[in-house]
Motif scaffolding. Sequence first.
Motif, short mmCIF file in Angstrom:
data_model
loop_
_atom_site.label_atom_id
_atom_site.label_comp_id
_atom_site.label_asym_id
_atom_site.label_seq_id
_atom_site.Cartn_x
_atom_site.Cartn_y
_atom_site.Cartn_z
N LEU A 1 0.82 -1.21 0.00
CA LEU A 1 0.00 0.00 0.00
C LEU A 1 0.85 1.26 0.00
CD1 LEU A 1 -2.92 -0.84 2.48
CD2 LEU A 1 -2.83 -1.12 0.00
N SER A 2 1.92 1.27 0.78
CA SER A 2 2.76 2.47 0.87
C SER A 2 3.44 2.77 -0.46
CB SER A 2 3.80 2.32 1.98
OG SER A 2 4.68 1.24 1.71
N ASN A 3 3.72 1.74 -1.24
CA ASN A 3 4.37 1.94 -2.54
C ASN A 3 3.37 2.21 -3.66
OD1 ASN A 3 7.50 1.31 -2.69
ND2 ASN A 3 6.64 -0.02 -1.09
N LYS A 4 2.17 1.63 -3.57
CA LYS A 4 1.22 1.68 -4.68
C LYS A 4 0.20 2.81 -4.60
CE LYS A 4 2.76 -2.11 -6.70
NZ LYS A 4 3.46 -2.06 -8.01
N LEU A 5 0.00 3.40 -3.43
CA LEU A 5 -1.09 4.38 -3.31
C LEU A 5 -0.91 5.58 -4.24
CD1 LEU A 5 -0.11 7.03 -1.42
CD2 LEU A 5 -0.38 5.37 0.40
N ILE A 6 0.34 5.90 -4.58
CA ILE A 6 0.58 7.05 -5.46
C ILE A 6 0.07 6.80 -6.88
CG2 ILE A 6 2.87 6.35 -6.25
CD1 ILE A 6 3.70 9.32 -5.87
N LEU A 7 -0.16 5.53 -7.23
CA LEU A 7 -0.64 5.20 -8.57
C LEU A 7 -2.10 5.58 -8.76
CD1 LEU A 7 0.92 1.64 -9.01
CD2 LEU A 7 1.86 3.84 -9.74
N PHE A 8 -2.79 5.95 -7.68
CA PHE A 8 -4.23 6.17 -7.75
C PHE A 8 -4.61 7.65 -7.66
CE2 PHE A 8 -3.55 1.82 -6.66
CZ PHE A 8 -4.50 1.15 -7.41
N LEU A 9 -3.65 8.51 -7.99
CA LEU A 9 -3.96 9.93 -8.11
C LEU A 9 -4.82 10.18 -9.35
CD1 LEU A 9 -0.46 11.48 -7.29
CD2 LEU A 9 -2.47 11.45 -5.80
N ASP A 10 -5.68 11.16 -9.26
CA ASP A 10 -6.48 11.60 -10.40
C ASP A 10 -5.82 12.82 -11.03
OD1 ASP A 10 -8.76 9.73 -9.98
OD2 ASP A 10 -8.97 10.85 -8.11
N ARG A 11 -6.43 13.33 -12.10
CA ARG A 11 -5.94 14.56 -12.72
C ARG A 11 -7.11 15.49 -13.01
NH1 ARG A 11 -0.81 15.00 -14.37
NH2 ARG A 11 -1.29 16.57 -15.96
N GLU A 12 -6.85 16.77 -12.82
CA GLU A 12 -7.85 17.80 -13.12
C GLU A 12 -7.12 19.04 -13.61
OE1 GLU A 12 -10.51 20.43 -10.25
OE2 GLU A 12 -11.39 18.44 -10.51
N ASN A 13 -7.51 19.52 -14.76
CA ASN A 13 -6.87 20.71 -15.36
C ASN A 13 -5.36 20.55 -15.45
OD1 ASN A 13 -9.40 22.00 -15.52
ND2 ASN A 13 -9.19 22.79 -13.43
N GLY A 14 -4.93 19.34 -15.81
CA GLY A 14 -3.51 19.08 -16.01
C GLY A 14 -2.71 18.90 -14.74
N LYS A 15 -3.38 18.82 -13.58
CA LYS A 15 -2.68 18.67 -12.31
C LYS A 15 -3.14 17.41 -11.59
CE LYS A 15 -2.03 23.63 -11.39
NZ LYS A 15 -2.28 24.72 -10.40
N GLU A 16 -2.20 16.81 -10.83
CA GLU A 16 -2.57 15.66 -10.01
C GLU A 16 -3.49 16.11 -8.88
OE1 GLU A 16 0.41 14.10 -12.49
OE2 GLU A 16 0.43 15.94 -11.29
N CYS A 17 -4.42 15.23 -8.53
CA CYS A 17 -5.36 15.54 -7.45
C CYS A 17 -5.93 14.23 -6.91
CB CYS A 17 -6.48 16.45 -7.94
SG CYS A 17 -7.56 15.69 -9.19
N VAL A 18 -6.77 14.35 -5.90
CA VAL A 18 -7.48 13.19 -5.34
C VAL A 18 -8.96 13.53 -5.33
CG1 VAL A 18 -7.76 11.64 -3.37
CG2 VAL A 18 -5.51 12.64 -3.87
N LYS A 19 -9.75 12.76 -6.09
CA LYS A 19 -11.18 13.01 -6.16
C LYS A 19 -11.94 12.02 -5.28
CE LYS A 19 -11.30 15.21 -10.70
NZ LYS A 19 -11.96 15.24 -12.02
N ASN A 20 -13.10 12.45 -4.85
CA ASN A 20 -13.97 11.57 -4.09
C ASN A 20 -14.41 10.41 -5.00
OD1 ASN A 20 -16.09 10.34 -2.68
ND2 ASN A 20 -16.78 12.27 -1.79
N PRO A 21 -14.13 9.17 -4.63
CA PRO A 21 -14.45 8.05 -5.51
C PRO A 21 -15.94 7.86 -5.77
CG PRO A 21 -13.75 7.28 -3.35
CD PRO A 21 -13.46 8.74 -3.40
#
Length: 472
Positions: free
Chosen positions: A259-279
């Motif tokens: 989990l500590s290594n893989k969680l970064i793979l689940f970032l979203d993108r908005e307006n060309g920037k990384e973000c975290v959206k409500n699933p």
Amino acid sequence: MIKYSKQLMELLKDIEVPDSDYEKAVSRYEAVANYINNHFEQYGPELFLQGSFKLGTAIKPLTDDGAYDIDIVCCMKAYSKKQISQNRLKKVVGEAVVSYANANSMKEEPHDGKRCWTLSYVDEHNFHLDILPSVVNDGWSNVIAFTDKRNPNYYDISNNWNISNPKDYYKWFIEISQHSLYKKQFAAVQMRAIEKVPDYKVKTPLQRAIQLFKRHAEVMFENDMEHKPSSIIITTLSAKAFGTYGSNIESFEDLLSILSNKLILFLDRENGKECVKNPVNQNENLSEKWMNDNTYYQEFLKWQKKLSEDFSFDRYETRAFAYSNLEGSLKRKHSIISQNERNVLAIPHHKKPKWRLKLSKDVRISAKYKLNGGIFHPLKNGTPLMKQVDLRFEIQADNLRSYDIFWQVTNTGYEASSVGQLRGDFYNSDIIEGKRVRTESTKYKGDHYVEAYIVKDEICYGKSEPFLVIVV
């Protein structure tokens, strides 16, 4: 079933919320909910928990004088966005919250924050109840529209509200964490009916992993809490990673490493920037601060890199070395407190801070004393003084202009006790020669302590070590 090592169970035990605190949290939430339901039914109130206490990922405060944050939604179903402004709704809910505080003779007045009303309980449990005013978002049964003073249409009747979906988020998280499965297993082992088992008694591997990750972030950002990755970001990314990689894992060590290594793979993108959206609501950006200031995202990346290093057990030569390193990353770097701090924390009438603590600024006290109307002389911490000496305390810290300064004065000894002057409360500054200072005088024999706090928007960003005054 995932296997836990003895060392990891000990680390989890250190951060787990005691059952008594969970029960007190539920009791206080229910008391507020019942009061508002009974006394303000004309607004159609529905109150429910959200956040870490609801999700089962709450952890003990990092410091002894820290506080639990309990998040409550107060949805006034008699209103809609077409009928009421955010400002007016905030006042309606505030009326109910203030009424509850007065009816229960609470010492601290409710605080009107940017989004929430906050009730502070300053006692041995030290809870903050954050009550979020909201209405049902038009056409969406579980989606709420909530108040935020930073919204440009805060004072208008408008469709422009921030929205969220805490009920469906909870369902999503509980399903991914397989909570019902672990609850059934717990009930079977305890030989209890499943409906008799409180949710907080059951901890899934995902919930426990998130607890450790949250503590890791708190320790890493102890001196910069503003940029600490938020609980909802850690929870969301960890749950997404678990949903993909969490099956068929035999040990908790392996789960933490993955989990500590893989969680970064689940970032979203908005307006060309990384973000975290409500699933469960892609219109809600959980990492809104990242969009306005890239520093928050860069600090998240630093944390994730350190997280993956600290929880990758196989990168160390021995398990003993791996656990030693991990324990260091989960313990406060400044946990060794002074004797003065230890002494003052043991005084029963010394009150806990009434603000949330995000200690990031270095704060010190300088003191002076004056005899018989003479001139002031520097005073060292712990210097014995006679009675009838005038004292002046000043705060030493950078960039104080935008902060409020408060002082805590705590007396000890028979003389102060006999005249009801043990104190232990918080006081405003005196203005002398344009400076915000605290003036006192030596009246009672005993050991007495002065502490300084710098506060902005009901958050304490700096606290001094106790300054000891000995009166002989």
